[in-house]
Design an enzyme around this catalytic site. Sequence first.
Site, PDB file in Angstrom:
ATOM      1  N   LYS A   1       2.453  -3.611  -1.711  1.00 52.24           N
ATOM      2  CA  LYS A   1       1.675  -2.308  -2.360  1.00 52.24           C
ATOM      3  C   LYS A   1       0.748  -2.709  -3.454  1.00 52.24           C
ATOM      4  O   LYS A   1       1.207  -3.163  -4.424  1.00 52.24           O
ATOM      5  CB  LYS A   1       2.552  -1.240  -2.688  1.00 52.24           C
ATOM      6  CG  LYS A   1       2.129   0.272  -3.171  1.00 52.24           C
ATOM      7  CD  LYS A   1       3.096   1.158  -3.328  1.00 52.24           C
ATOM      8  CE  LYS A   1       2.324   2.516  -3.568  1.00 52.24           C
ATOM      9  NZ  LYS A   1       3.408   3.583  -3.637  1.00 52.24           N
TER      10      LYS A   1
ATOM     11  N   GLU B   1       8.652   4.135   3.002  1.00 46.50           N
ATOM     12  CA  GLU B   1       8.418   3.248   1.719  1.00 46.50           C
ATOM     13  C   GLU B   1      10.026   3.362   1.208  1.00 46.50           C
ATOM     14  O   GLU B   1      10.603   4.304   1.351  1.00 46.50           O
ATOM     15  CB  GLU B   1       7.319   3.765   0.897  1.00 46.50           C
ATOM     16  CG  GLU B   1       7.501   3.370  -0.475  1.00 46.50           C
ATOM     17  CD  GLU B   1       6.547   4.056  -1.420  1.00 46.50           C
ATOM     18  OE1 GLU B   1       6.460   5.462  -1.261  1.00 46.50           O
ATOM     19  OE2 GLU B   1       5.832   3.631  -2.382  1.00 46.50           O
TER      20      GLU B   1
ATOM     21  N   CYS C   1       2.333   3.948   1.083  1.00 48.76           N
ATOM     22  CA  CYS C   1       1.945   5.365   0.513  1.00 48.76           C
ATOM     23  C   CYS C   1       0.913   5.525  -0.210  1.00 48.76           C
ATOM     24  O   CYS C   1      -0.273   5.694   0.429  1.00 48.76           O
ATOM     25  CB  CYS C   1       3.219   5.492  -0.573  1.00 48.76           C
ATOM     26  SG  CYS C   1       3.314   7.369  -1.255  1.00 48.76           S
TER      27      CYS C   1
HETATM   28  N1  CDT Z   1       5.138   6.587  -3.608  1.00 43.79           N
HETATM   29  C1  CDT Z   1       3.611   7.124  -3.821  1.00 43.79           C
HETATM   30  O1  CDT Z   1       2.789   6.057  -3.836  1.00 43.79           O
HETATM   31  N2  CDT Z   1       3.471   8.413  -4.187  1.00 43.79           N
HETATM   32  C2  CDT Z   1       2.112   8.856  -4.671  1.00 43.79           C
HETATM   33  C3  CDT Z   1       2.171   9.950  -5.375  1.00 43.79           C
HETATM   34  C4  CDT Z   1       1.141  10.151  -6.232  1.00 43.79           C
HETATM   35  S1  CDT Z   1       1.068  11.687  -6.748  1.00 43.79           S
HETATM   36  C5  CDT Z   1       0.290  12.567  -5.532  1.00 43.79           C
HETATM   37  C6  CDT Z   1       1.436   9.160  -3.457  1.00 43.79           C
HETATM   38  O2  CDT Z   1       0.117   8.781  -3.411  1.00 43.79           O
HETATM   39  O3  CDT Z   1       1.737   9.742  -2.386  1.00 43.79           O
END
Ligand code: CDT
Length: 338
Positions: free
Chosen positions: A142, A53, A190
């Site tokens: 996303k 990402e 992500c």
């Molecule tokens: N980039 C991204 O989506 N990061 C989020 C962080 C959330 S806090 C656990 C993730 O779900 O990994």
Amino acid sequence: MARIITVAAAQLGPIKAVPNPGGDEPRDAAMKRMLSLLEDAAAKGAQLVVYPELALTTFFPRAMLTDPAEIAALFEPESPAGPSIVESPHLKPLLERATALGVDVSIGYAERWTDEEGKTTDYNTAIYYEAASRAVLAKYRKVHLPGRTFLLPEGSAQQLEKYYFTPGDLGFQAFRVPSRHQAICGMLICNDRRWPEAWRCLGLQGVELVLCGFNTSDYKPQEPGSVAEQTEMAYLHHYISCQGGSYTNACFGVHVAKAGAEAEGAGGTLMGGTVIYDPMGRKVGETTTLDDELLVATLDLDMCKQQKSTIFNFANHRRLEHYGRIVEQVGAEEPPEA
Ligand code: CDT
């Protein structure tokens, strides 16, 4: 004929670049690292390389920028009349080399989309680029944006994706890759990997290979637990999400980290854990560092058939009459107290 595809998960170490204070890695240096992973992957027989990402920048949603020019510099401009992402000077060297090597690429970046009416919307986006057709076969924006639109108190780990991006408007579309045995692929980004709804939308299209880049902090001072405890939990939640998604949808999953210390201070360190799961939920392989690291695996797409035709034969076993809540309700509604 066996439907074999060799994939490479191209984990990136930290991109220590603006807007991180003191971040001085120029864009062409990060591109050199991505090109080096591509060469290595091609030499190992990879037909598809998956990058994380927001691979073209640091994970900038940890900082709240207000200068429009500074923000614009982190986004790739696109519109129906052009430019298109394949023309971006920030990505072109990678796609040109991938084309020459005959390797497909999936990669995440920040997209600034201007529509026919001139309305501009910013997305957290990934594409699948097919070398054989020299075309972007699919784009995914996303859907699940974590974090918030405002800063937490100083000293907290900041997550500002809701400040920078609009939730994706393209849904979860699986797509075929003609030059890879008509593989049925889908993309997540992500936080999406944590949502069974997202996986199921792809599963319901017979997805065989899910590609997912991520940037996940390993520690947030404002949350309970020591660095070691939170880090352990971050890996646990990452693995169970990816494993569960692959198992319950009978598909391979390739999950690729941007890892390591991108910025000083809270939330500046990203977990690794680049990992590939098979349709049985078994780990095919994983990375071991927080640096640039390649994970290459040869996958037999027909392995998906076993589970898709038995325990997760959706047509045989799903009971739609009981799933209404999933689309009718957003938050949890508890039963009245007895
Ligand atoms: N980039 C991204 O989506 N990061 C989020 C962080 C959330 S806090 C656990 C993730 O779900 O990994």
